[in-house]
Design a protein around this motif. Structure first.
Motif, PDB file in Angstrom:
ATOM      1  N   ALA A   7      43.831  74.447 -41.377  1.00  0.00           N
ATOM      2  CA  ALA A   7      45.001  75.307 -41.155  1.00  0.00           C
ATOM      3  C   ALA A   7      44.726  76.330 -40.064  1.00  0.00           C
ATOM      4  O   ALA A   7      45.585  76.583 -39.204  1.00  0.00           O
ATOM      5  CB  ALA A   7      45.390  75.999 -42.457  1.00  0.00           C
ATOM      6  N   GLY A   8      43.540  76.932 -40.084  1.00  0.00           N
ATOM      7  CA  GLY A   8      43.206  77.914 -39.064  1.00  0.00           C
ATOM      8  C   GLY A   8      43.164  77.328 -37.670  1.00  0.00           C
ATOM      9  O   GLY A   8      43.535  77.988 -36.696  1.00  0.00           O
ATOM     10  N   ALA A   9      42.722  76.084 -37.552  1.00  0.00           N
ATOM     11  CA  ALA A   9      42.673  75.449 -36.235  1.00  0.00           C
ATOM     12  C   ALA A   9      44.052  75.010 -35.750  1.00  0.00           C
ATOM     13  O   ALA A   9      44.305  74.985 -34.533  1.00  0.00           O
ATOM     14  CB  ALA A   9      41.731  74.242 -36.273  1.00  0.00           C
ATOM     15  N   LEU A  10      44.967  74.683 -36.661  1.00  0.00           N
ATOM     16  CA  LEU A  10      46.268  74.139 -36.273  1.00  0.00           C
ATOM     17  C   LEU A  10      47.346  75.205 -36.078  1.00  0.00           C
ATOM     18  O   LEU A  10      48.279  74.998 -35.289  1.00  0.00           O
ATOM     19  CB  LEU A  10      46.749  73.132 -37.319  1.00  0.00           C
ATOM     20  CG  LEU A  10      45.942  71.837 -37.427  1.00  0.00           C
ATOM     21  CD1 LEU A  10      46.556  70.927 -38.486  1.00  0.00           C
ATOM     22  CD2 LEU A  10      45.864  71.121 -36.089  1.00  0.00           C
ATOM     23  N   LEU A  11      47.256  76.315 -36.784  1.00  0.00           N
ATOM     24  CA  LEU A  11      48.307  77.332 -36.685  1.00  0.00           C
ATOM     25  C   LEU A  11      48.503  77.847 -35.259  1.00  0.00           C
ATOM     26  O   LEU A  11      49.650  77.946 -34.794  1.00  0.00           O
ATOM     27  CB  LEU A  11      47.998  78.484 -37.639  1.00  0.00           C
ATOM     28  CG  LEU A  11      48.266  78.206 -39.126  1.00  0.00           C
ATOM     29  CD1 LEU A  11      47.789  79.363 -39.981  1.00  0.00           C
ATOM     30  CD2 LEU A  11      49.746  77.930 -39.362  1.00  0.00           C
ATOM     31  N   PRO A  12      47.440  78.185 -34.512  1.00  0.00           N
ATOM     32  CA  PRO A  12      47.669  78.596 -33.114  1.00  0.00           C
ATOM     33  C   PRO A  12      48.280  77.488 -32.256  1.00  0.00           C
ATOM     34  O   PRO A  12      49.053  77.773 -31.326  1.00  0.00           O
ATOM     35  CB  PRO A  12      46.268  78.973 -32.624  1.00  0.00           C
ATOM     36  CG  PRO A  12      45.499  79.290 -33.853  1.00  0.00           C
ATOM     37  CD  PRO A  12      46.022  78.357 -34.896  1.00  0.00           C
ATOM     38  N   VAL A  13      47.967  76.234 -32.572  1.00  0.00           N
ATOM     39  CA  VAL A  13      48.544  75.117 -31.808  1.00  0.00           C
ATOM     40  C   VAL A  13      50.053  75.046 -32.036  1.00  0.00           C
ATOM     41  O   VAL A  13      50.829  74.817 -31.092  1.00  0.00           O
ATOM     42  CB  VAL A  13      47.875  73.789 -32.212  1.00  0.00           C
ATOM     43  CG1 VAL A  13      48.512  72.618 -31.472  1.00  0.00           C
ATOM     44  CG2 VAL A  13      46.379  73.842 -31.931  1.00  0.00           C
ATOM     45  N   VAL A  14      50.486  75.268 -33.273  1.00  0.00           N
ATOM     46  CA  VAL A  14      51.919  75.240 -33.584  1.00  0.00           C
ATOM     47  C   VAL A  14      52.650  76.320 -32.813  1.00  0.00           C
ATOM     48  O   VAL A  14      53.702  76.083 -32.193  1.00  0.00           O
ATOM     49  CB  VAL A  14      52.130  75.395 -35.101  1.00  0.00           C
ATOM     50  CG1 VAL A  14      53.616  75.522 -35.423  1.00  0.00           C
ATOM     51  CG2 VAL A  14      51.523  74.218 -35.853  1.00  0.00           C
ATOM     52  N   ILE A  15      52.125  77.539 -32.823  1.00  0.00           N
ATOM     53  CA  ILE A  15      52.765  78.641 -32.101  1.00  0.00           C
ATOM     54  C   ILE A  15      52.755  78.376 -30.600  1.00  0.00           C
ATOM     55  O   ILE A  15      53.743  78.630 -29.895  1.00  0.00           O
ATOM     56  CB  ILE A  15      52.057  79.965 -32.429  1.00  0.00           C
ATOM     57  CG1 ILE A  15      52.189  80.279 -33.922  1.00  0.00           C
ATOM     58  CG2 ILE A  15      52.627  81.102 -31.603  1.00  0.00           C
ATOM     59  CD1 ILE A  15      53.607  80.470 -34.386  1.00  0.00           C
ATOM     60  N   TRP A  16      51.650  77.856 -30.099  1.00  0.00           N
ATOM     61  CA  TRP A  16      51.547  77.578 -28.659  1.00  0.00           C
ATOM     62  C   TRP A  16      52.584  76.538 -28.242  1.00  0.00           C
ATOM     63  O   TRP A  16      53.225  76.677 -27.195  1.00  0.00           O
ATOM     64  CB  TRP A  16      50.134  77.096 -28.349  1.00  0.00           C
ATOM     65  CG  TRP A  16      49.875  76.867 -26.893  1.00  0.00           C
ATOM     66  CD1 TRP A  16      49.565  77.796 -25.945  1.00  0.00           C
ATOM     67  CD2 TRP A  16      49.888  75.600 -26.209  1.00  0.00           C
ATOM     68  NE1 TRP A  16      49.386  77.216 -24.724  1.00  0.00           N
ATOM     69  CE2 TRP A  16      49.582  75.855 -24.850  1.00  0.00           C
ATOM     70  CE3 TRP A  16      50.132  74.300 -26.612  1.00  0.00           C
ATOM     71  CZ2 TRP A  16      49.515  74.845 -23.914  1.00  0.00           C
ATOM     72  CZ3 TRP A  16      50.068  73.288 -25.681  1.00  0.00           C
ATOM     73  CH2 TRP A  16      49.765  73.552 -24.352  1.00  0.00           C
ATOM     74  N   CYS A  17      52.762  75.499 -29.042  1.00  0.00           N
ATOM     75  CA  CYS A  17      53.761  74.470 -28.723  1.00  0.00           C
ATOM     76  C   CYS A  17      55.184  75.044 -28.790  1.00  0.00           C
ATOM     77  O   CYS A  17      56.037  74.715 -27.951  1.00  0.00           O
ATOM     78  CB  CYS A  17      53.621  73.293 -29.682  1.00  0.00           C
ATOM     79  SG  CYS A  17      52.098  72.342 -29.492  1.00  0.00           S
ATOM     80  N   CYS A  18      55.434  75.903 -29.761  1.00  0.00           N
ATOM     81  CA  CYS A  18      56.767  76.502 -29.877  1.00  0.00           C
ATOM     82  C   CYS A  18      57.086  77.375 -28.675  1.00  0.00           C
ATOM     83  O   CYS A  18      58.220  77.379 -28.176  1.00  0.00           O
ATOM     84  CB  CYS A  18      56.868  77.312 -31.162  1.00  0.00           C
ATOM     85  SG  CYS A  18      56.837  76.316 -32.673  1.00  0.00           S
ATOM     86  N   THR A  19      56.112  78.126 -28.193  1.00  0.00           N
ATOM     87  CA  THR A  19      56.361  78.979 -27.033  1.00  0.00           C
ATOM     88  C   THR A  19      56.566  78.160 -25.762  1.00  0.00           C
ATOM     89  O   THR A  19      57.248  78.614 -24.842  1.00  0.00           O
ATOM     90  CB  THR A  19      55.184  79.947 -26.830  1.00  0.00           C
ATOM     91  OG1 THR A  19      53.957  79.201 -26.726  1.00  0.00           O
ATOM     92  CG2 THR A  19      55.078  80.920 -27.980  1.00  0.00           C
ATOM     93  N   ARG A  20      55.993  76.961 -25.712  1.00  0.00           N
ATOM     94  CA  ARG A  20      56.209  76.119 -24.530  1.00  0.00           C
ATOM     95  C   ARG A  20      57.545  75.383 -24.583  1.00  0.00           C
ATOM     96  O   ARG A  20      58.174  75.147 -23.553  1.00  0.00           O
ATOM     97  CB  ARG A  20      55.066  75.086 -24.412  1.00  0.00           C
ATOM     98  CG  ARG A  20      53.715  75.697 -24.113  1.00  0.00           C
ATOM     99  CD  ARG A  20      53.734  76.507 -22.826  1.00  0.00           C
ATOM    100  NE  ARG A  20      52.436  77.022 -22.458  1.00  0.00           N
ATOM    101  CZ  ARG A  20      51.912  78.150 -22.896  1.00  0.00           C
ATOM    102  NH1 ARG A  20      52.583  78.882 -23.777  1.00  0.00           N
ATOM    103  NH2 ARG A  20      50.736  78.563 -22.474  1.00  0.00           N
TER     104      ARG A  20
END
Length: 400
Positions: free
Chosen positions: A270-283
């Motif tokens: 979860a810790g590794a994936l949560l920043p990826v989710v936010i990063w994809c949403c901002t893009r």
């Protein structure tokens, strides 16, 4: 024998953690991967640009400010000095298992801890430069040696061995960077700053060891509960407990597949994936704008203070932060820009001065027996935390 008695452990009980510790350990699993993922997603272009520039020996194309222009008059410290110092420190560290074989720690454990410190130092530097915080790496420093060298408590003696090398290497690197940056803005020549840092590191390494040896040689009953000068060594007792929990019982019985807290391990993913989710949403979508400010490494690190922090600590933090960092900054910006950090520094200095006055007035006279008996100093003794009162009574037959 310094080995685990599995039969006695099974006959007694598994180790159960308080809910606050369970939450802290779950956050401790999620925080380091979130920190690394956040750094790679948002700051890898800047890191890659600096690496390429150093490889090609190119001059920095960024525009120099006035401080950088003035500091270019002084010669820089050669990287070979840092490399030579690193080799010397690494050689001294590698000699620990041979000088102190009673620690029962392999050389590979020390080398692994230093390698992990090198992995986390850049992400920690980014986090500290933006927020003034450092991500909690304590759990990783305890889990890794316990999993690789199970049932060997001395290989996991908290900050004394593996954890000491990992955390102290990161902290020393960041402290050095902060000092060099401070010297940069104060116009101190880089070579003088390097010499001052070297003297400071050697001094703060040698003097504490000498002071501890003098105390043990000249003071009776050190680390005993009734010691007259209150040299009770509570931190050492905590380190011993940590070595038993992590080095002897081990993480496999706590967080393994059949462990009580096996679900906490999924916090790594979860810790590794949560920043990826936010990063994809901002893009994918530019709004809402506040999404660009979400940093899970910071958010998860905020929970690492539990325990000993409780609800009152977080509510007071939220109240003060909302007033000074949101309301005054958005509504009274001129006042905020002029007085906010001056007020913060004054409050911090006042707390330090008050602590010294309390020691000189209340603790030092009469061997620390002088007390002020009023509600503010005694109310905490009547709480469930202070008295160790359980929320639910344990059934003597059924257990938990």
């Amino acid at each position: 024998t310094r080995r685990f008695n599995f039969t006695a452990y099974e006959e007694y009980s598994p180790l159960y953690l308080p809910i606050s510790f369970a939450i802290t350990y779950t956050v401790g699993f999620a925080s380091p991967p979130a920190l690394i993922t956040q750094t790679l997603l948002y700051y890898w272009p800047a890191i890659h640009r600096i690496i390429r520039r150093e490889k090609k020996k190119k001059i920095d194309t960024e525009k120099d400010d006035i401080h950088a222009k003035l500091m270019r008059r002084y010669p820089e410290v050669s990287l070979w000095y840092y490399f030579a110092l690193s080799v010397i420190c690494l050689a001294l560290s590698a000699g620990v298992p041979f000088v102190q074989p009673s620690l029962n720690i392999p050389l590979s454990a020390i080398l692994l801890s230093i390698a992990l410190a090198g992995l986390f130092v850049v992400p920690q530097a980014f986090l500290q430069s933006m927020t003034g915080q450092r991500a909690a790496l304590n759990l990783i420093a305890q889990i890794i040696p316990s999993a690789l060298w199970p049932e060997r408590p001395m290989a996991n003696m908290g900050s004394e061995v593996f954890k000491f090398y990992l955390l102290s290497t990161v902290n020393a690197a960041l402290a050095g960077v902060v000092a060099l940056k401070f010297g940069h803005y104060m116009k101190v020549p880089p070579r003088y700053s390097f010499i001052a840092l070297l003297i400071a590191f050697v001094t703060t390494t040698v003097i504490p060891i000498g002071v501890v040896d003098l105390i043990f040689a000249g003071v009776d009953d050190v680390c005993e509960s009734g010691q007259a000068a209150r040299l009770n060594c509570y931190r050492v007792q905590g380190i011993y407990t940590s070595s038993i929990v992590w080095g002897l019982i081990g993480p496999n019985r706590q967080f393994g597949k059949h462990g009580v807290y096996y679900g906490s391990v999924y916090a790594l993913i979860a810790g590794a994936l949560l920043p990826v989710v936010i990063w994809c949403c901002t893009r994918l979508c530019q709004r809402p704008k506040w999404l660009w400010s979400v940093n899970f490494a910071v958010a998860l690190n905020g929970l690492s203070a539990v325990p000993p922090a409780t609800g009152i600590n977080y509510t007071s933090w939220f109240g003060v932060g909302f007033v000074f960092q949101y309301f005054l900054r958005t509504r009274r910006y001129r006042w905020w820009s002029r007085y906010n950090y001056v007020l913060a520094g004054a409050l911090g200095s006042g707390s330090a001065i008050g602590l010294i006055l309390c020691f000189l007035i209340l603790q030092l006279p009469k061997n620390g027996t002088l007390t002020l008996n009023w509600w503010g100093n005694t109310v905490w003794q009547n709480t469930a935390d202070a008295q160790g009162t359980p929320f639910y009574a344990t059934d003597p037959v059924l257990g938990f």
